[in-house]
Design a protein around this motif. Structure first.
Motif, PDB file in Angstrom:
ATOM      1  N   LEU A 267       0.824  -1.173  -0.058  1.00 48.92           N
ATOM      2  CA  LEU A 267      -0.049  -0.108  -0.015  1.00 48.92           C
ATOM      3  C   LEU A 267       1.166   1.008   0.075  1.00 48.92           C
ATOM      4  CD1 LEU A 267      -3.181   0.629   0.136  1.00 48.92           C
ATOM      5  CD2 LEU A 267      -2.908   0.604   2.572  1.00 48.92           C
ATOM      6  N   ARG A 268       0.757   2.105  -0.984  1.00 48.82           N
ATOM      7  CA  ARG A 268       1.641   3.311  -1.242  1.00 48.82           C
ATOM      8  C   ARG A 268       0.942   4.664  -1.198  1.00 48.82           C
ATOM      9  NH1 ARG A 268       3.559  -0.456  -5.695  1.00 48.82           N
ATOM     10  NH2 ARG A 268       2.153   0.528  -7.019  1.00 48.82           N
ATOM     11  N   ASN A 269       1.812   5.487  -0.898  1.00 53.59           N
ATOM     12  CA  ASN A 269       1.517   6.992  -0.979  1.00 53.59           C
ATOM     13  C   ASN A 269       0.459   7.318   0.082  1.00 53.59           C
ATOM     14  OD1 ASN A 269       3.014   7.258  -3.209  1.00 53.59           O
ATOM     15  ND2 ASN A 269       1.332   6.725  -4.444  1.00 53.59           N
ATOM     16  N   ILE A 270       0.491   6.646   1.485  1.00 55.44           N
ATOM     17  CA  ILE A 270      -0.376   6.793   2.744  1.00 55.44           C
ATOM     18  C   ILE A 270       0.077   8.244   3.282  1.00 55.44           C
ATOM     19  CG2 ILE A 270      -0.970   6.287   4.920  1.00 55.44           C
ATOM     20  CD1 ILE A 270      -0.432   3.272   4.140  1.00 55.44           C
ATOM     21  N   GLY A 271      -0.919   9.173   3.010  1.00 54.84           N
ATOM     22  CA  GLY A 271      -0.329  10.643   3.436  1.00 54.84           C
ATOM     23  C   GLY A 271       0.430  11.226   2.467  1.00 54.84           C
ATOM     24  N   GLY A 272       0.677  10.793   1.358  1.00 56.68           N
ATOM     25  CA  GLY A 272       1.576  11.446   0.258  1.00 56.68           C
ATOM     26  C   GLY A 272       0.994  12.530  -0.552  1.00 56.68           C
ATOM     27  N   SER A 273       1.657  12.965  -1.388  1.00 59.54           N
ATOM     28  CA  SER A 273       0.998  13.855  -2.404  1.00 59.54           C
ATOM     29  C   SER A 273      -0.016  13.465  -3.654  1.00 59.54           C
ATOM     30  CB  SER A 273       2.013  14.990  -2.957  1.00 59.54           C
ATOM     31  OG  SER A 273       2.961  14.205  -3.571  1.00 59.54           O
ATOM     32  N   GLU A 274       0.325  11.759  -3.815  1.00 59.77           N
ATOM     33  CA  GLU A 274      -0.386  11.391  -4.846  1.00 59.77           C
ATOM     34  C   GLU A 274      -1.803  10.425  -4.306  1.00 59.77           C
ATOM     35  OE1 GLU A 274       2.893   9.478  -6.666  1.00 59.77           O
ATOM     36  OE2 GLU A 274       3.518  11.254  -7.603  1.00 59.77           O
ATOM     37  N   ASP A 275      -2.273  10.024  -5.175  1.00 58.00           N
ATOM     38  CA  ASP A 275      -3.405   9.140  -4.744  1.00 58.00           C
ATOM     39  C   ASP A 275      -2.879   7.832  -4.232  1.00 58.00           C
ATOM     40  OD1 ASP A 275      -5.192  11.024  -5.458  1.00 58.00           O
ATOM     41  OD2 ASP A 275      -5.805  10.210  -7.543  1.00 58.00           O
ATOM     42  N   LEU A 276      -3.774   7.008  -3.203  1.00 55.43           N
ATOM     43  CA  LEU A 276      -3.456   5.918  -2.586  1.00 55.43           C
ATOM     44  C   LEU A 276      -3.271   4.912  -4.000  1.00 55.43           C
ATOM     45  CD1 LEU A 276      -2.913   4.855   0.319  1.00 55.43           C
ATOM     46  CD2 LEU A 276      -5.238   4.174   0.093  1.00 55.43           C
ATOM     47  N   ASP A 277      -2.306   4.047  -3.874  1.00 57.10           N
ATOM     48  CA  ASP A 277      -2.322   3.024  -4.677  1.00 57.10           C
ATOM     49  C   ASP A 277      -1.629   1.643  -4.248  1.00 57.10           C
ATOM     50  OD1 ASP A 277       0.527   3.298  -4.751  1.00 57.10           O
ATOM     51  OD2 ASP A 277       0.392   4.219  -6.933  1.00 57.10           O
ATOM     52  N   GLY A 278      -1.579   0.601  -4.891  1.00 54.86           N
ATOM     53  CA  GLY A 278      -0.854  -0.592  -4.301  1.00 54.86           C
ATOM     54  C   GLY A 278      -0.952  -1.915  -5.241  1.00 54.86           C
ATOM     55  N   ARG A 279      -0.619  -3.078  -4.647  1.00 54.19           N
ATOM     56  CA  ARG A 279      -0.512  -4.017  -5.468  1.00 54.19           C
ATOM     57  C   ARG A 279      -0.546  -5.332  -4.647  1.00 54.19           C
ATOM     58  NH1 ARG A 279       5.187  -3.518  -4.580  1.00 54.19           N
ATOM     59  NH2 ARG A 279       6.060  -5.481  -3.638  1.00 54.19           N
ATOM     60  N   ILE A 280      -1.228  -6.350  -5.260  1.00 49.82           N
ATOM     61  CA  ILE A 280      -1.273  -7.683  -4.670  1.00 49.82           C
ATOM     62  C   ILE A 280      -0.533  -8.760  -5.621  1.00 49.82           C
ATOM     63  CG2 ILE A 280      -2.931  -9.682  -3.895  1.00 49.82           C
ATOM     64  CD1 ILE A 280      -4.892  -7.277  -3.457  1.00 49.82           C
ATOM     65  N   GLY A 281       0.211  -9.584  -5.155  1.00 44.50           N
ATOM     66  CA  GLY A 281       0.847 -10.461  -5.961  1.00 44.50           C
ATOM     67  C   GLY A 281       0.995 -11.807  -5.185  1.00 44.50           C
ATOM     68  N   LEU A 282       0.960 -12.864  -6.074  1.00 44.31           N
ATOM     69  CA  LEU A 282       1.076 -14.071  -5.672  1.00 44.31           C
ATOM     70  C   LEU A 282       2.042 -15.117  -6.722  1.00 44.31           C
ATOM     71  CD1 LEU A 282      -0.703 -16.074  -3.470  1.00 44.31           C
ATOM     72  CD2 LEU A 282      -1.950 -16.786  -5.504  1.00 44.31           C
ATOM     73  N   ARG A 283       2.923 -15.999  -5.956  1.00 42.42           N
ATOM     74  CA  ARG A 283       3.874 -16.902  -6.742  1.00 42.42           C
ATOM     75  C   ARG A 283       3.889 -17.926  -5.930  1.00 42.42           C
ATOM     76  NH1 ARG A 283       9.432 -15.529  -9.792  1.00 42.42           N
ATOM     77  NH2 ARG A 283      10.496 -17.512  -9.447  1.00 42.42           N
ATOM     78  N   LEU A 284       3.994 -18.937  -6.962  1.00 39.46           N
ATOM     79  CA  LEU A 284       3.943 -20.478  -6.198  1.00 39.46           C
ATOM     80  C   LEU A 284       5.039 -21.146  -7.120  1.00 39.46           C
ATOM     81  CD1 LEU A 284       2.976 -22.971  -4.879  1.00 39.46           C
ATOM     82  CD2 LEU A 284       1.563 -23.616  -6.737  1.00 39.46           C
ATOM     83  N   ASP A 285       6.384 -21.589  -6.142  1.00 39.76           N
ATOM     84  CA  ASP A 285       7.506 -22.068  -6.675  1.00 39.76           C
ATOM     85  C   ASP A 285       7.292 -23.405  -6.532  1.00 39.76           C
ATOM     86  OD1 ASP A 285       9.795 -19.917  -7.547  1.00 39.76           O
ATOM     87  OD2 ASP A 285       8.769 -19.100  -5.998  1.00 39.76           O
ATOM     88  N   GLN A 286       7.642 -24.280  -7.495  1.00 38.80           N
ATOM     89  CA  GLN A 286       7.608 -25.870  -7.349  1.00 38.80           C
ATOM     90  C   GLN A 286       8.889 -26.287  -7.801  1.00 38.80           C
ATOM     91  OE1 GLN A 286       4.587 -25.545 -10.617  1.00 38.80           O
ATOM     92  NE2 GLN A 286       3.081 -26.403  -8.853  1.00 38.80           N
ATOM     93  N   PRO A 287       9.688 -26.827  -6.796  1.00 39.13           N
ATOM     94  CA  PRO A 287      10.777 -27.136  -7.028  1.00 39.13           C
ATOM     95  C   PRO A 287      10.984 -28.566  -7.351  1.00 39.13           C
ATOM     96  CG  PRO A 287      10.551 -27.210  -4.522  1.00 39.13           C
ATOM     97  CD  PRO A 287       9.539 -26.569  -5.291  1.00 39.13           C
TER      98      PRO A 287
END
Length: 601
Positions: free
Chosen positions: A318-338
């Motif tokens: 979660l980015r830009n909390i209290g900053g000059s730009e609008d709030l944004d963010g990301r959600i990522g998922l990764r599955l490694d299979q060795p």
């Protein structure tokens, strides 16, 4: 006076019993140590090692404790002298004028006031005969173990170890020291050393027998390990097996122990013992910049999803909390299979949903890919994948723009740093190449990015370090208005040019600013450690963005410089606080500050 004299177990037991019961405390003990003719470094080592000389530090209170320490010091001092090539030392340890070896514990005084340690080193010895036999082909013995060289116990031990290890490297897993003969010829100050080795038979790897309380399926362990059954025994191959298993991040303990007796067919089995780490792990992170507000990150990892040592990692930001730009963010998922391909290969699934709101553009990105990873060593890997990416963007070129891609990302990372969180030596290289094929009237092309870092300790054991970084980026193929804005390049902020606002440098388009098709970033730091925990940093960052695929003479540029403070948090890396200000360009004014964990690069 003692040259070499074993002490009975009963006598030591008696000393210990009486010392434990003795109520009388020794007064401050006056201690001296002398070794005329010995090098200063040797005298210092003797002082640091002697139990009597360091009696105050060790808390030796009673007279019997002091006496016991003195008797132990005879052997300790003689061994140190042997280590340094003195094989005829004379050691005297006198407590209140009486030789410690001659004092009866039952009639010891209530306290000792003075201890005098006097050492006559004698001559240094040289090797006469220096033989290790039999030797495996291409065995390299230590240069110090040779006729005419200074004779030390360390050189003898190293020669024996080198001989045994050479046989093991040649496939003789049970090679060992059979016997050694060491004769000191005092008249000639010469030491004759003969070491006999027992190579044992040449063996091949047998079976890996899995033991221990692990939830990982045995078949998956075998697939990941790549145990070389049937191949000639090799310590290096065995080490690779352990490394592959530890690399999964699933186990807290991986132990591979050879069995005492080889099999009749010349194979050698190994017992593999495992203990699992807790299956789940949760982490948090935070970074603060003056105009970008607070960035929060979190990740949740499951180390063994379906008992195949897979690693499922979910991360959110979660980015830009209290900053000059609008709030944004990301959600990522990764599955490694060795356990899907081979011992050094793995597969992975990856998906990402991200929203970026910046002063120059807004974009929503979704991607999904499947790929494979090749691990060449603990420090070098490469991975490639295939997938799809969808981007919806508003930027200087228009609103509601849509991009649809079939992507083929390739990445290779080579990390030779001595520390990932606060390097003082080595280098780091990260190369990314992403061909993208446009779908639904979207343009095709290639995006490339390179990040190289180097560190040089100026011979100060980490107290003064120079660090440098080069970043290069390029988009080849489509024009700038024909590619999603998250593929283009901006400069400014903590990751590129400190002292300049985040992504403040781009290409002017009408009343807005768009990203460039090429980027060059240069950063330099000098890091000086003030105390073990506190360091000061001076830095200079420079960034260039251009409209073409390669930096030209008319490119837009800016720079920033400043100072920083680092406070070491141990294994987490240093707490970082940087103050930067613009020194070139028109994209910013005034101070910018940055707070985070770990070095800037």
């Amino acid at each position: 006076m003692l040259r070499s004299k074993p002490t009975g177990v009963l006598r030591y037991w008696l000393f210990g019993t009486i010392a434990a019961l003795a109520p009388t405390l020794a007064a401050a003990l006056e201690v001296s140590l002398s070794a005329p003719g010995a090098p200063k470094e040797l005298v210092q080592r003797l002082e640091e090692t002697s139990s009597v000389y360091t009696a105050d530090q060790r808390g030796l209170d009673t007279s019997l404790e002091v006496l016991s320490a003195a008797l132990s010091d005879y052997r300790t001092i003689v061994q140190i002298m042997y280590d340094e090539g003195y094989f005829s030392p004379v050691v005297n340890i006198r407590l209140d004028g009486q030789e410690a070896a001659e004092i009866d514990a039952l009639s010891a005084p209530a306290q000792f006031k003075q201890a005098v340690i006097a050492i006559t080193p004698g001559p240094t010895f040289r090797f006469g005969t220096a033989i290790v036999q039999p030797l495996a082909p291409d065995t390299e013995l230590p240069k110090d173990f040779a006729t005419g060289q200074l004779a030390t116990t360390g050189a003898i031990q190293q020669a024996a170890s080198a001989g045994v290890q050479a046989w093991k490297d040649a496939g003789h897993a049970k090679a060992d020291l059979e016997s050694q003969r060491v004769i000191a010829r005092h008249a000639q100050a010469r030491l004759d050393a003969e070491i006999d080795l027992d190579p044992g038979p040449r063996l091949t790897f047998g079976k890996m027998i899995i033991q221990g309380d692990t939830r990982v399926r045995h078949h998956s362990i075998e697939k990941i390990a790549g145990f070389p059954s049937g191949e000639v025994y090799s310590p290096q191959e065995l080490q690779k097996v352990g490394t592959r298993l530890r690399r999964t991040g699933t186990f807290s303990i991986v132990s591979l122990k050879e069995r005492e007796t080889p099999n009749p067919d010349g194979t050698l089995d190994f017992d593999a013992t495992f203990e699992d780490l807790p299956p789940r792990r949760l982490t948090f992170g935070a970074e603060i910049a003056s105009n970008a507000g607070i960035d929060l990150t979190a990740s949740w990892t499951h180390r063994n999803v379906s008992r195949r040592a897979e690693r499922l990692r979910f991360e959110a930001a979660l980015r830009n909390i209290g900053g000059s730009e609008d709030l944004d963010g990301r959600i990522g998922l990764r599955l490694d299979q060795p356990d899907r391909l081979g011992p050094d290969d793995s597969t992975f699934w990856s998906t990402l949903l991200e929203r970026r709101n910046t002063e120059n553009y807004n974009v929503t990105v979704a991607s999904f890919s499947y790929g494979a990873r090749r691990t060449f060593s603990d420090r070098l890997y490469a991975e490639a994948s295939a997938g799809f990416q969808w981007s919806d963007a508003d930027d200087a070129y228009g609103t509601g723009r849509k991009f649809r891609y079939f992507i083929l990302p390739f990445r290779s990372e080579w990390d030779e740093r001595d520390s990932k969180v606060s390097a003082t030596r080595g280098f780091y290289l990260d190369a990314q190449v992403t061909p993208f094929v446009g779908l639904s009237d979207t343009d095709s092309g290639i995006r490339m990015f390179f990040d190289g870092r180097a560190y040089n300790d100026l011979g100060t054991a980490g107290r003064l370090v120079l660090a440098g970084r080069v970043q290069l980026g390029s988009v080849i193929g489509p024009p700038a208005d024909g590619v999603t804005p998250d593929f283009l390049f901006f400069s400014g902020g903590a990751g590129t040019v400190r002292g300049q606002p985040f992504e403040s440098l781009g290409i002017p388009i009408g009343t807005g600013v768009a990203g460039g098709r090429s980027f060059l970033g240069l950063s330099g730091e000098i890091r000086g450690r003030v105390t073990e925990a506190l360091s000061l940093v001076g830095f200079y960052d420079y960034g260039v963005v251009d409209t073409s695929s390669f930096i030209g003479s008319g490119a837009a540029e800016h720079a920033g410089a400043g100072i920083g403070v680092r406070y070491d948090l141990g294994g987490f890396g240093p707490l970082r606080f940087d103050l930067g200000f613009p020194v070139q360009g028109t994209t910013g004014s005034g101070l910018q500050f940055y707070i985070g964990i770990g070095q800037a690069f």
